[in-house]
Design a protein around this motif. Sequence first.
Motif, PDB file in Angstrom:
ATOM      1  N   HIS A  19       0.902  -1.130   0.017  1.00 54.14           N
ATOM      2  CA  HIS A  19      -0.032  -0.061   0.073  1.00 54.14           C
ATOM      3  C   HIS A  19       0.895   1.321  -0.142  1.00 54.14           C
ATOM      4  O   HIS A  19       1.692   1.194   0.613  1.00 54.14           O
ATOM      5  CB  HIS A  19      -0.931   0.013   1.272  1.00 54.14           C
ATOM      6  CG  HIS A  19      -1.873   1.111   1.008  1.00 54.14           C
ATOM      7  ND1 HIS A  19      -1.799   2.416   1.555  1.00 54.14           N
ATOM      8  CD2 HIS A  19      -3.090   1.048   0.664  1.00 54.14           C
ATOM      9  CE1 HIS A  19      -2.808   3.035   1.277  1.00 54.14           C
ATOM     10  NE2 HIS A  19      -3.549   2.348   0.919  1.00 54.14           N
ATOM     11  N   VAL A  20       0.444   2.166  -0.778  1.00 54.05           N
ATOM     12  CA  VAL A  20       1.036   3.591  -0.744  1.00 54.05           C
ATOM     13  C   VAL A  20      -0.049   4.537  -0.695  1.00 54.05           C
ATOM     14  O   VAL A  20      -1.011   4.690  -1.473  1.00 54.05           O
ATOM     15  CB  VAL A  20       2.069   3.741  -2.059  1.00 54.05           C
ATOM     16  CG1 VAL A  20       2.534   5.174  -2.145  1.00 54.05           C
ATOM     17  CG2 VAL A  20       2.941   2.669  -2.299  1.00 54.05           C
ATOM     18  N   LYS A  21       0.492   5.708   0.059  1.00 55.21           N
ATOM     19  CA  LYS A  21      -0.313   6.837   0.316  1.00 55.21           C
ATOM     20  C   LYS A  21       0.409   7.804  -0.184  1.00 55.21           C
ATOM     21  O   LYS A  21       1.889   8.208   0.257  1.00 55.21           O
ATOM     22  CB  LYS A  21      -0.647   7.153   1.926  1.00 55.21           C
ATOM     23  CG  LYS A  21      -1.425   8.450   1.941  1.00 55.21           C
ATOM     24  CD  LYS A  21      -1.988   8.682   3.180  1.00 55.21           C
ATOM     25  CE  LYS A  21      -2.780  10.013   3.730  1.00 55.21           C
ATOM     26  NZ  LYS A  21      -3.844  10.216   2.648  1.00 55.21           N
ATOM     27  N   PHE A  22       0.257   8.789  -1.180  1.00 60.40           N
ATOM     28  CA  PHE A  22       0.879   9.818  -1.690  1.00 60.40           C
ATOM     29  C   PHE A  22       0.375  11.272  -1.034  1.00 60.40           C
ATOM     30  O   PHE A  22      -0.801  11.464  -0.644  1.00 60.40           O
ATOM     31  CB  PHE A  22       0.568   9.872  -3.265  1.00 60.40           C
ATOM     32  CG  PHE A  22       0.986   8.929  -4.143  1.00 60.40           C
ATOM     33  CD1 PHE A  22       2.244   8.785  -4.524  1.00 60.40           C
ATOM     34  CD2 PHE A  22       0.364   7.532  -3.913  1.00 60.40           C
ATOM     35  CE1 PHE A  22       2.783   7.702  -5.151  1.00 60.40           C
ATOM     36  CE2 PHE A  22       0.914   6.489  -4.889  1.00 60.40           C
ATOM     37  CZ  PHE A  22       1.971   6.530  -5.378  1.00 60.40           C
ATOM     38  N   PRO A  23       1.547  12.086  -0.827  1.00 59.82           N
ATOM     39  CA  PRO A  23       1.305  13.448  -0.473  1.00 59.82           C
ATOM     40  C   PRO A  23       0.434  14.446  -1.397  1.00 59.82           C
ATOM     41  O   PRO A  23       0.292  13.932  -2.641  1.00 59.82           O
ATOM     42  CB  PRO A  23       2.625  13.964  -0.193  1.00 59.82           C
ATOM     43  CG  PRO A  23       3.319  13.277  -1.259  1.00 59.82           C
ATOM     44  CD  PRO A  23       2.789  11.726  -1.352  1.00 59.82           C
ATOM     45  N   ASP A  43      -3.458   5.396  -2.341  1.00 64.01           N
ATOM     46  CA  ASP A  43      -4.280   6.464  -1.926  1.00 64.01           C
ATOM     47  C   ASP A  43      -3.876   7.535  -2.585  1.00 64.01           C
ATOM     48  O   ASP A  43      -2.788   8.215  -2.139  1.00 64.01           O
ATOM     49  CB  ASP A  43      -4.024   6.328  -0.377  1.00 64.01           C
ATOM     50  CG  ASP A  43      -5.102   7.467   0.312  1.00 64.01           C
ATOM     51  OD1 ASP A  43      -5.618   8.438  -0.592  1.00 64.01           O
ATOM     52  OD2 ASP A  43      -5.072   7.445   1.606  1.00 64.01           O
ATOM     53  N   LEU A  44      -4.573   8.192  -3.511  1.00 60.96           N
ATOM     54  CA  LEU A  44      -4.439   9.332  -4.179  1.00 60.96           C
ATOM     55  C   LEU A  44      -5.255  10.458  -3.726  1.00 60.96           C
ATOM     56  O   LEU A  44      -5.369  11.603  -4.401  1.00 60.96           O
ATOM     57  CB  LEU A  44      -4.299   9.050  -5.704  1.00 60.96           C
ATOM     58  CG  LEU A  44      -3.529   8.075  -6.301  1.00 60.96           C
ATOM     59  CD1 LEU A  44      -3.868   7.718  -7.736  1.00 60.96           C
ATOM     60  CD2 LEU A  44      -2.101   8.713  -6.466  1.00 60.96           C
ATOM     61  N   SER A  45      -5.969  10.091  -2.687  1.00 61.50           N
ATOM     62  CA  SER A  45      -6.978  11.052  -2.095  1.00 61.50           C
ATOM     63  C   SER A  45      -6.813  12.418  -1.788  1.00 61.50           C
ATOM     64  O   SER A  45      -7.795  13.166  -1.929  1.00 61.50           O
ATOM     65  CB  SER A  45      -7.759  10.408  -0.960  1.00 61.50           C
ATOM     66  OG  SER A  45      -6.930  10.570   0.132  1.00 61.50           O
TER      67      SER A  45
END
Length: 170
Positions: A19-23, A43-45
């Motif tokens: 899993h990766v969450k982007f800034p 997560d590109l939210s």
Amino acid sequence: LEWIYPQPQGIFSRKGLVHVKFPATIEVINNHTFRENQLTGIDLSECTSLTIIGDGAFADNAITALDLVACTSLTRVGKYAFGQNEITNLDMSACKVLRTIDNGSFNDNKLRSVNLNECRALMKIGNDAFFDNELSEIVLDHCTSLVSIGGGAFYMNELNDLVLPVSNEY
């Protein structure tokens, strides 16, 4: 995972990531950056500044859900960017400045629905862009800038309906 910008091509490929969450500050995801991991989600939210998802950026993973609604600055999805994943639904309705869905961008997934309703700037859907999915309908009637649909763009789907913009030549 500490974010490095700009990322060298393929910097996080084959690392076993799930899993990766982007800034919010990310503008470009380079070619092959996350290729061949075990990603099931990204997560590109918060990625309102993201303009380009590079070639093969997330290819060969196990991503099941993809939400690009926050990506309001996205202009290009690169060649095979999300190829060979498990994505079932794709919402790009907020990608109003998207110009290119390149060759094989979403090939070999499990897409049942694609929402491109507000992609009025979309000019090109590349060869094999949605090849080998489970699509039964494609509605592009609001894609009024569309001038090119590449060969095999929707091949190996079970399309019953294809709705194109009325005023365009292809």
